[in-house]
Each structure stands twice: as C-alpha cells, then as structure tokens.
Write a protein that holds these residues in place. Structure first.
Motif, PDB file in Angstrom:
ATOM      1  N   ARG A   1      -4.551  22.398 100.484  1.00 39.13           N
ATOM      2  CA  ARG A   1      -3.598  21.551  99.749  1.00 39.13           C
ATOM      3  C   ARG A   1      -3.195  20.370 100.612  1.00 39.13           C
ATOM      4  N   ALA A   2      -3.382  19.176 100.055  1.00 38.76           N
ATOM      5  CA  ALA A   2      -3.070  17.952 100.782  1.00 38.76           C
ATOM      6  C   ALA A   2      -1.750  17.330 100.349  1.00 38.76           C
ATOM      7  N   ALA A   3      -1.353  17.518  99.088  1.00 34.57           N
ATOM      8  CA  ALA A   3      -0.119  16.897  98.601  1.00 34.57           C
ATOM      9  C   ALA A   3       0.417  17.713  97.435  1.00 34.57           C
ATOM     10  N   LEU A   4       1.748  17.658  97.278  1.00 35.91           N
ATOM     11  CA  LEU A   4       2.416  18.388  96.202  1.00 35.91           C
ATOM     12  C   LEU A   4       3.700  17.653  95.860  1.00 35.91           C
TER      13      LEU A   4
ATOM     14  N   ALA B   1      -4.202  20.682  83.896  1.00 37.25           N
ATOM     15  CA  ALA B   1      -5.469  19.953  83.863  1.00 37.25           C
ATOM     16  C   ALA B   1      -6.002  19.875  85.287  1.00 37.25           C
ATOM     17  N   TYR B   2      -7.238  20.339  85.488  1.00 36.08           N
ATOM     18  CA  TYR B   2      -7.922  20.243  86.770  1.00 36.08           C
ATOM     19  C   TYR B   2      -8.935  19.105  86.663  1.00 36.08           C
ATOM     20  N   VAL B   3      -8.757  18.066  87.514  1.00 33.98           N
ATOM     21  CA  VAL B   3      -9.635  16.902  87.486  1.00 33.98           C
ATOM     22  C   VAL B   3     -10.306  16.781  88.850  1.00 33.98           C
ATOM     23  N   PRO B   4     -11.624  16.864  88.924  1.00 33.29           N
ATOM     24  CA  PRO B   4     -12.301  16.797  90.224  1.00 33.29           C
ATOM     25  C   PRO B   4     -12.292  15.374  90.788  1.00 33.29           C
ATOM     26  N   LEU B   5     -12.158  15.281  92.108  1.00 38.74           N
ATOM     27  CA  LEU B   5     -12.329  14.011  92.811  1.00 38.74           C
ATOM     28  C   LEU B   5     -13.790  13.936  93.221  1.00 38.74           C
TER      29      LEU B   5
ATOM     30  N   ILE C   1      -2.765  17.914  94.984  1.00 34.28           N
ATOM     31  CA  ILE C   1      -4.094  17.477  95.390  1.00 34.28           C
ATOM     32  C   ILE C   1      -4.640  18.496  96.381  1.00 34.28           C
ATOM     33  N   ASP C   2      -5.771  19.097  96.047  1.00 39.58           N
ATOM     34  CA  ASP C   2      -6.448  20.053  96.925  1.00 39.58           C
ATOM     35  C   ASP C   2      -7.771  19.444  97.360  1.00 39.58           C
ATOM     36  N   LEU C   3      -7.961  19.294  98.678  1.00 40.63           N
ATOM     37  CA  LEU C   3      -9.153  18.639  99.211  1.00 40.63           C
ATOM     38  C   LEU C   3     -10.043  19.639  99.935  1.00 40.63           C
ATOM     39  N   ASP C   4     -11.342  19.346  99.891  1.00 41.94           N
ATOM     40  CA  ASP C   4     -12.300  20.139 100.638  1.00 41.94           C
ATOM     41  C   ASP C   4     -11.952  20.062 102.128  1.00 41.94           C
ATOM     42  N   LEU C   5     -12.106  21.178 102.820  1.00 42.82           N
ATOM     43  CA  LEU C   5     -11.770  21.206 104.239  1.00 42.82           C
ATOM     44  C   LEU C   5     -12.591  20.192 105.029  1.00 42.82           C
ATOM     45  N   ALA C   6     -13.803  19.901 104.581  1.00 43.24           N
ATOM     46  CA  ALA C   6     -14.634  18.915 105.270  1.00 43.24           C
ATOM     47  C   ALA C   6     -14.019  17.522 105.210  1.00 43.24           C
TER      48      ALA C   6
ATOM     49  N   PRO D   1     -26.969  13.427  95.008  1.00 37.59           N
ATOM     50  CA  PRO D   1     -26.149  13.741  93.826  1.00 37.59           C
ATOM     51  C   PRO D   1     -24.676  13.461  94.093  1.00 37.59           C
ATOM     52  N   PRO D   2     -23.821  13.462  93.053  1.00 35.62           N
ATOM     53  CA  PRO D   2     -22.378  13.289  93.262  1.00 35.62           C
ATOM     54  C   PRO D   2     -21.812  14.440  94.099  1.00 35.62           C
ATOM     55  N   VAL D   3     -20.752  14.138  94.851  1.00 31.33           N
ATOM     56  CA  VAL D   3     -20.154  15.126  95.750  1.00 31.33           C
ATOM     57  C   VAL D   3     -18.689  15.302  95.377  1.00 31.33           C
ATOM     58  N   VAL D   4     -18.251  16.564  95.257  1.00 27.75           N
ATOM     59  CA  VAL D   4     -16.861  16.874  94.938  1.00 27.75           C
ATOM     60  C   VAL D   4     -16.050  16.884  96.230  1.00 27.75           C
ATOM     61  N   LEU D   5     -15.045  16.000  96.307  1.00 26.09           N
ATOM     62  CA  LEU D   5     -14.163  15.936  97.471  1.00 26.09           C
ATOM     63  C   LEU D   5     -12.978  16.876  97.352  1.00 26.09           C
ATOM     64  N   GLY D   6     -12.624  17.216  96.123  1.00 21.88           N
ATOM     65  CA  GLY D   6     -11.469  18.076  95.913  1.00 21.88           C
ATOM     66  C   GLY D   6     -11.098  18.124  94.449  1.00 21.88           C
ATOM     67  N   VAL D   7      -9.884  18.601  94.178  1.00 14.78           N
ATOM     68  CA  VAL D   7      -9.410  18.777  92.814  1.00 14.78           C
ATOM     69  C   VAL D   7      -7.977  18.270  92.715  1.00 14.78           C
ATOM     70  N   ALA D   8      -7.706  17.519  91.649  1.00 15.83           N
ATOM     71  CA  ALA D   8      -6.336  17.109  91.317  1.00 15.83           C
ATOM     72  C   ALA D   8      -5.811  18.028  90.217  1.00 15.83           C
ATOM     73  N   GLU D   9      -4.573  18.523  90.394  1.00 20.37           N
ATOM     74  CA  GLU D   9      -3.953  19.418  89.422  1.00 20.37           C
ATOM     75  C   GLU D   9      -2.719  18.754  88.825  1.00 20.37           C
TER      76      GLU D   9
END
Length: 720
Positions: A220-223, A292-296, A196-201, A302-310
């Motif tokens: 990177r928040a979790a692995l 597979a890259y799935v956006p959070l 799980i990779d999250l936006d620094l914000a 508009p919708p806001v991307v919080l990060g990406v799940a890999e």
C-alpha cells in the motif's frame, strides 16, 4: 475620492466576489447581495441561490471568509452548483466537511494562519443538507492586510476540469509516495475511500518490464482520507496479504489484459474475498458496500501492471458506466507518472549506494574520523555528486578528501566515482595533493571532451575538490584545493576557524586560464578537529557564504574532546542543514591523534659511503629501547642498510632517516634530494645493480616512494 480598493489592497474574498459579479446576471447578483445581507442579520436563514440564466455558462467558483477561530464571517456561494452547502455565518467552517477530513483540513487552515503561505488545489468534499457531497478544488489564502483570518476559495469540480486538475497535480513530484498520494486524493472525488497499491518492484525501482507475466506483490502506497483505521486494516507501508495480492492480480488480468473490475455490493465483496481475514484487511469499514479496482498499466509490448487503484463507496451509490470510464481515464493518464517516479527511485537508489560506498569505513590509529552524507530531498533533481573519503596511505599518513561534482544523477555519480578512485590511487602512489589535483583537472577536461568524454551531454566542468594529508609524526597537514570551500580547523585550545587557503578555480578550467595549485601546510597538534564539507551544509538563502562558514566554525568549536565523533558530526549537521534540502549535505570530521614522541626517531646523516654502518648502529640502539624481537631487528637493520646505501649511491646532499613504531609493526623512511624513482627490476644472476631493492621487497610487507619539495622519501613497512 474613489473608494474602490486597489488590486494590491483588495482582499482575496473581494477579488473572488468581484469575479463572480462579472458572470452572474445583475438581477441574480442583486438577489445574492440581499441574501447575504439577510444572512448577516440572521445566520440561520436558509440560503437560496439564484437560478442561472439560460444561455450563460454555469458558475463553479465560490468563496468563504474565516476569522482566526476558523468561523465563517462572510460567504459567497451563490452559484447554483453550491445549492445545499449551508455556510452559516458564525458557524465553524469544519461543519461543512466530512468528519474524517476535519483534522487534516484544520491543520492546513492553522498552518496558513501561522505562515501566510497559501495551500492550493486540494481536492475536498463539502457536505450538502440532503446528505450528499460536493467535490471541490479548495484553496486556502491568508487575508490581505489589515484584515485578519483566511479566505477559502472553492471550485466545483466538473468532470473535465477535475481530470485536468488531477493530472496536473499528480505530475508535480518524482517521489513515489507523493505521486501515489496525489493520485489517491484525486480519486476521492469518485468515492468515500481511495487507496493505491503498488507492485513491490515499483517501490524498489526494479525493471518491471522484464517479467510482465509474473505475479505481482502489492504494497500500500497511499490511503485517503487521513483518519484512524481499524486494527488489521492495510495502511500505507504495509504489504497486502500474499493471497490478496494473488487474488487482485488474477482478477484484473483477464484474457491476458489488465482490466478494471467492480464489486457492486457487500455480498459480492464477501464472496470474492472469501475469508474474514482478507475482508478485515482490505475492506475499510462496515459501511463500504462497493469497490472499483482499476489497474495502473504501463503501456508497452506487452503492457505491465504497476499496481491497483481502489475506490470504495457506501451503499446506495453504485458506479455507473460514465464514472468508471472517468476512473479508468484518470488512472491511465497518470500511470506514466508512477513509472517516472519508479525510474527516479531506481536512479536515486543506485547513486545513493555509490555515495554510501565511498564513505570512510573506519578510523586509524593516528586519526579518528566520522562522516555524514545526506542526499537532497526526494523531489529534487536527484542525488548529487558530493563525495567524501578518508583512508590511510601506505607510508603511515592519512588522506582526507572531499569533492562536489557538478550536476545530479547517474552522470554526476559516474564522474564522482572516477575522480574519487583516481585521487585515492594517486595519493597512495605518493603524489602530493597539488599534483593529484593537476591530474584530476586533466581528467575533468577529458570527460568533457566531445569525442572521448561522457555521453548524453553531461559536463563536469566546475567541479571542486579539496585534499588534505595528515602526517602523524610532524602533526602537520598539507592541503590543496580546487575551487572548494575552505576547511575549518579547531585547535585544542578552542581557537580556530576557516583555513586561510588561497582560492583557486574549479576543475576543468580552460587551459589558458589554468593556474598552479597552491599547497598550504599548517600545524594540527593532537586533539585538533578538522572539518571538510560541501556547500550544501553552509548555504542558506538568508545568509552569506561567509556567515554560513562562521556558523559551521561555531558548531565545531562546541565539540568537546570526550565527545564521540559520530555523534558530534550528527549534531553539527542537524544544527546547520536546512529541513528541505535542495543540495546534498556532506561533512567529514577528523580528530588528530598522531604518534607519541617516544614512538618516533629522526636522524639527519651525511651522504658518505660509511654512513650505512652508522645508521645500523643508531637504529639498533633504538630497537633495543623498543624491545623489538631479534628476528624483526635483523630484518629492520638489513632494510635500513640497503635503503641508506641506495640513497648514498644515487642521490646527493644530506640523508634523513626516520623510524616509526606503529600499532602493527615498524615503518622505516629514508629521504634524500634525488628525483629518480627506485624500480624493482628483473635482474640476471650476476647483475649486482638493484639487488638491494629485491632484499627490501623480500623483507617488508610493503614499500614505496613519495615525493617532497626537496626530493623523495623511500619508505618500507616491516611487521612485528
């Protein structure tokens, strides 16, 4: 006698097996029993599960018993879904696991053995004999007495069940790291590695909806799984390379909408990432052949991307459309949990900053202080309203204040800040501790008022506060408390304990139930230690509150006079504070120093018209002993003359004159029995009244009034 074990004595394994027997057809159950008996004689026998009866719901529950060496002693994996999972009697349980999961699961098994506390609903993979893997929800339970060992229950994770269980597990914490970790563990059911990779914000709790189109910076928040990773690979806490963040943010934002993308093979991965440095940072191993890259995405306008799940897979296991839909559904369901954790982090950061701002900055010449503030654990209700402060008063004394506002979060923080600043202002204005508490009591009542109080239904009724004022000349402390736990005083000879102050209700009690705040004064000779604290430091479910205060007194008694006070405060907190704090922990340690006798002088003078001249003579001799400069001496004598004359003119009874030599100058105090407040007025040219105060105001750096039980004291500070 019926030999069937009662529910209270049945082992978890027996209860699970009994549940299995209710749903497996009788013939299949008998075959399962024969199979189990056969394996009891020969652990290497191949287990053949019974075929499910048509029309019956397929079973997904199994159980394995382990001894204290974590070897299999019994097992019931008869449902067909467990076909190929070879749980051989006498073999280590970890043989059923992928190699990278062995350390983590072994640690969990040992932990349950030692503590007896169950570990439930872990998403886990089990190896099949054909090389494939089965995703299960695994729970570890301690065996019921008198049996020893463990019972491990496994539930094969059907699609709907896994989505439900994952969403339930992910929403149990408000900590960003734990939320991301739960999501990654759930995603592991679809791959070999999940990140799980999250936006620094999101990490910092910033408002992520104000600039939705900006380029995101990923951390990177979790692995998972938990294993050793090659050098250079991005692990939790590391920022992704800037070009990787830019690449991922551009890839998932196609046509201004965040969408999942799949790189099906190794060639696609290398072509998209481009450089060896990015491949080394983002690809978990040489065997990783698809991702597979799935956006959070946080829904909004508009919708806001919080990060990406890999989710990464080995070669030969491509993602099909149904699996990709499952991944997107799970990530979409849990994105709001990530945003809730972000909001909690933002509030937590704001309140914590306010708490830190209120901590004492430095000690004075007459007292040494050290404070510790530790917020509650991140997954609790939030930072509470504990606050502590110490500050020098203008007249040379020092105020020590500790309080505990009811509740958590921004409402408690706002009240905490208001009460803290109000207490400081009133103490600096010369009010006694009990008078300050009366004002705070009224403030809490006003804040709770439906019309003039705080919004959102917050109430601070029942908040507590304790105020102590240290006089460095008399070496005495004046204390008042509103429902707060008593301070602990330790004298230089090692004797001491809780200060015997009369208990009082908290702030904001009903008007008819209010009582006057008591004032308790006690001696605190140089070298004494005074500890003020909040209940989070001494509360323990296994102990009474008096025993907790006794433990604090014992810890304070072990502080030696030569110990650095900040180190001593940390030792006291580490000895008493629980590991998993459900409440804030606050401690203020104060070591009394005071003034030396040769730095102070006190005279009691009659209220006569000629006493000002007598006061000038006494002070002049003292200033000669102190080797005061001539220009300073002239200023001091003029100030003393004006203050004494003013006391004789407007007050009755004896006058007390006190001179103090401080580190920065001289302090002059004149006490009388009057209750009138001297005021600096705007006088006309020929108006003689009040001219003395204008003289005092022009010669001093600061002057003021404080009130006593017998009258008032007017003080003035003169620079050297």
């Amino acid at each position: 006698m019926d030999s069937t074990p009662s529910p209270s004595s049945a082992s978890p394994f027996d209860m699970v097996s009994s549940a299995l027997g209710q749903y497996i057809p009788r013939g299949a159950a008998a075959a399962a029993a024969d199979s189990a008996d056969t394996q009891g004689d020969n652990g290497a026998h191949q287990h053949t599960p019974p075929k499910p009866t048509p029309g019956r719901q397929e079973q997904i529950l199994g159980a394995v018993n382990l001894d204290r060496d974590l070897k299999i002693t019994r097992r019931n994996l008869d449902p067909a879904v467990f076909a190929g999972v070879e749980a051989v009697i006498g073999s280590p349980f970890v043989d059923l696991l992928p190699p990278w999961d062995v350390p983590t699961v072994t640690r969990r098994l040992r932990q349950v053995l030692e503590t007896g506390e169950p570990h439930v609903a872990r998403v886990q993979r089990l190896r099949r004999s054909d090389g494939s893997e089965l995703v299960v929800s695994m729970s570890i339970l301690a065996a019921a007495a008198p049996q020893e060992g463990l019972t491990v229950t496994v539930i094969a994770m059907a699609r709907r069940l896994h989505l439900y269980a994952a969403e339930t597990a992910i929403g149990t914490s408000l900590d960003i790291g734990e939320t991301a970790q739960s999501l990654a563990e759930s995603l592991l059911a679809w791959g070999d590695v999940a990140a799980i990779d999250l936006d620094l914000a999101v990490w910092t709790g910033e408002v992520v909806t104000e600039q939705p189109q900006r380029r995101i910076r990923l951390r990177r928040a979790a692995l998972v799984p938990d294993r050793a990773w090659p050098d250079g690979y991005v692990t939790p806490g590391d920022d992704l390379p800037s070009d990787a963040s830019r690449l991922l943010s551009q890839a998932i934002r196609r046509d201004d909408a965040a969408q999942a993308i799949v790189l099906p093979d190794r060639a696609s991965i290398e072509r998209v990432l481009g450089s060896e440095r990015l491949i080394h940072s983002l690809v978990p191993s040489d065997r990783a052949a698809g991702v597979a890259y799935v956006p959070l995405v946080l829904n909004g306008a508009p919708p806001v991307v919080l990060g990406v799940a890999e989710v990464w897979r080995r070669a030969g296991r491509p993602f099909d459309d149904s699996e990709l839909l499952d991944l997107q559904e799970l990530v979409a369901r849990t994105s709001h949990h990530v945003d809730l954790a972000r909001q909690h982090q933002r509030e937590h950061t704001q309140v914590l900053a306010l708490q830190r701002r209120l901590l004492p900055r430095s000690s004075g010449d007459t007292i040494e202080t050290a404070s510790i503030y530790q917020p509650a654990t991140p997954d609790s209700a939030g930072v509470g309203g504990d606050w502590v402060n110490s500050f020098p008063l203008p007249d040379g004394r020092t105020a020590l204040v500790v309080g505990d506002v009811v509740g958590h979060g921004l409402g408690a923080a706002a009240t905490m800040g208001q009460l803290s600043m109000e207490a400081r202002a009133l103490l600096s204005a010369g009010l006694a501790p009990d008078e300050v508490l009366e004002h705070l009591d009224e403030t809490v009542s006003l804040l709770d008022d439906a019309e003039s109080g705080l919004a959102a239904g917050y109430s601070a009724l029942g908040s507590t506060c304790c105020i102590a004022v240290y006089d460095p000349v008399s070496h005495r402390v004046t204390l008042s408390s509103a429902g707060h736990l008593p301070p602990v005083l330790m004298l230089p000879d090692g004797l001491g304990g809780p200060v015997a102050a009369r208990p009082h209700p908290g702030l904001g009690a009903e008007f008819a139930l209010r009582e006057p705040f008591d004032v308790h004064a006690f001696a605190a000779p140089p070298g004494s230690l005074l500890a003020l604290y909040t209940d989070g430091l001494v509360e323990d479910p296994a102990l009474s509150i008096d025993e907790g205060i006794g433990r604090l007194a014992d810890a304070v008694s072990e502080v030696h006079p030569w110990d650095a006070l900040p180190d001593a405060a940390r030792r006291v907190v580490s000895a008493l504070a629980p590991a998993n704090r459900r409440d804030d922990v606050t401690l203020l340690l104060a070591r009394m120093i005071g003034y030396r006798k040769e730095d102070t002088a006190t005279w009691r003078l009659p209220a006569r018209g000629d006493i000002a001249a007598r006061a000038r003579v006494l002070v002049s001799g003292l200033l000669g002993q102190w080797c005061t400069r001539e220009d300073t001496r002239d200023s001091v004598l003029l100030v003393v003359s004006e203050l004494v004359a003013n006391a004789v003119r407007f007050a009755q009874g004896p006058i007390t004159l006190r001179m103090i030599r401080t580190g920065s100058g001289l302090l002059c105090e004149v006490g009388d029995t009057g209750n009138g407040r001297p005021r600096l007025g705007r006088n006309e040219l020929l108006d003689d009244a009040g001219r003395g105060l204008h003289v005092v105001h022009g010669l001093t750096t600061r002057w003021g009034v404080r009130w006593t039980d017998t009258g008032k004291v007017v003080w003035a500070s003169i620079a050297k």
